[in-house]
Design a protein around this motif. Structure first.
Motif, mmCIF file in Angstrom:
data_model
loop_
_atom_site.group_PDB
_atom_site.id
_atom_site.type_symbol
_atom_site.label_atom_id
_atom_site.label_comp_id
_atom_site.label_asym_id
_atom_site.label_seq_id
_atom_site.Cartn_x
_atom_site.Cartn_y
_atom_site.Cartn_z
ATOM 1 N N LYS A 52 1.328 -1.431 0.257
ATOM 2 C CA LYS A 52 0.325 -0.257 0.122
ATOM 3 C C LYS A 52 0.856 1.406 -0.010
ATOM 4 N N GLN A 53 1.989 1.066 -0.161
ATOM 5 C CA GLN A 53 3.254 2.548 0.000
ATOM 6 C C GLN A 53 3.095 3.202 -1.054
ATOM 7 N N GLY A 54 2.604 4.484 -0.727
ATOM 8 C CA GLY A 54 2.778 5.216 -2.337
ATOM 9 C C GLY A 54 1.586 5.323 -3.127
ATOM 10 N N ILE A 55 0.185 4.530 -2.812
ATOM 11 C CA ILE A 55 -0.719 4.021 -3.671
ATOM 12 C C ILE A 55 -1.471 5.212 -3.694
ATOM 13 N N THR A 66 0.546 5.355 -8.356
ATOM 14 C CA THR A 66 1.646 6.281 -7.775
ATOM 15 C C THR A 66 1.526 7.628 -8.496
ATOM 16 N N ASN B 7 3.494 -1.738 -7.337
ATOM 17 C CA ASN B 7 4.066 -2.753 -6.082
ATOM 18 C C ASN B 7 2.914 -3.806 -5.772
ATOM 19 N N LEU B 34 -5.787 -4.228 -1.065
ATOM 20 C CA LEU B 34 -5.794 -2.801 -0.395
ATOM 21 C C LEU B 34 -6.915 -2.275 0.047
#
Lengths: 199, 199
Positions: A52-55, A66, B7, B34
């Protein structure tokens, strides 16, 4: 299963939280991973940790991306005047895989469902209306599922776009390719008959 | 699917490496995650990253554990003279869940399978023979699957234990509880008939 090591137990529990994966499957997956190389398992773990980073949502179409604007909306060769409206990301992926659709998307991230307490405000419908009102949109293709909720959501969108100079279409209903007339429901058959096409 | 964030793509790929999970399921699981809270997804990732840490084989029975000797082998109340031999960890778990078996286990971590290039040396058979030769073992219960490979492995173990003063048994064959005579194969029916028991 108190005699299982804590890390193993924990992974089984995490797997069994996933939809469609029961305890037996979760055990099978966990022991499958235990037989894999350390590095392979760590890579899977890292992928999840970073998932979930940067999404975030594309500011135009609510696709996950992103950047501020997603790749499809940024793509010069896509026709920005035709918007295909889908319920969720998986539908967008399916459409992209299947078709040579050259327009852009709008992801609602759900459908109107009074049973589950989802109203229009929980969805990205207002954003869609704004896109149309901003002008230059020729066609809205409602690619929603042929379910009660999908139909209700489509009806809501159509009502809110009344008076706008935009063509609203929906996906054809009919016999699925590889399907069998014998097993098709009456509604599908009726619509397939109405929308029959010339050979 | 080049337009999906890296990702997301990576997690889909990792999921689809798992047995029984195709691309569609992998996508479904990834988008399910997500929608979850960041912390929940990270916990899953951490569980996987730490899955194999400190896990090794019990020096007695080859059960997976975090110490030198597993909880079952350390348990004072279990009968160390009766050994139930299983193919893999999932079988041990199933046996522990199902039965009030009070003996101990021996996990082979596979079966002899010439097709897949697995010989007796790849399995923990030598360790089992040593346990028996060390003495005091009354009974070996071969709880192997009723497959070709299971039978071959059982036969190999029986041959290698010839001359040892130990009783060797195997699980009963018969109609599974909830099963249907009509659908049982002839081999199962024949064995169920042979091993019929008095009411």
């Amino acid at each position: 299963m108190s005699h299982l090591p804590e890390n193993i137990q924990r992974t089984i529990e995490e797997f069994s939280k996933l939809p469609g994966i029961g305890t037996k499957s979760a055990e099978r997956l966990t022991f499958y991973l235990l037989r894999k190389r350390d590095q392979d398992v760590r890579e899977f773990g890292d992928a999840l940790t970073g998932l979930k980073q940067g999404i975030n949502y594309c500011q135009i179409c609510s696709n996950l991306c992103t950047k501020d604007i997603c790749g499809i909306c940024q793509n010069e060769s896509r026709n920005k005047n035709v918007i295909c409206v889908v319920e969720e990301m998986l539908d967008l992926i399916a459409m992209e895989k299947a078709s040579d659709f050259k327009g852009v998307f709008h992801v609602l991230h759900g459908v109107i469902s009074p049973v589950e307490g989802v109203g229009p405000d929980e969805l990205r419908i207002a954003e869609l209306i704004s896109r149309v009102k901003a002008g230059d949109i020729e066609e809205i293709i409602l690619a929603l599922n042929p379910s009660m909720e999908g139909e209700a959501t489509a009806a809501y969108i159509v009502r809110n776009l009344e008076g706008q100079d935009v063509k609203i279409t929906r996906l054809a209903r009919g016999i699925p390719v590889g399907g069998d007339l014998e097993y098709a429901d009456t509604q599908t058959l009726r619509q397939a008959m109405q929308n029959r096409s010339q050979y």
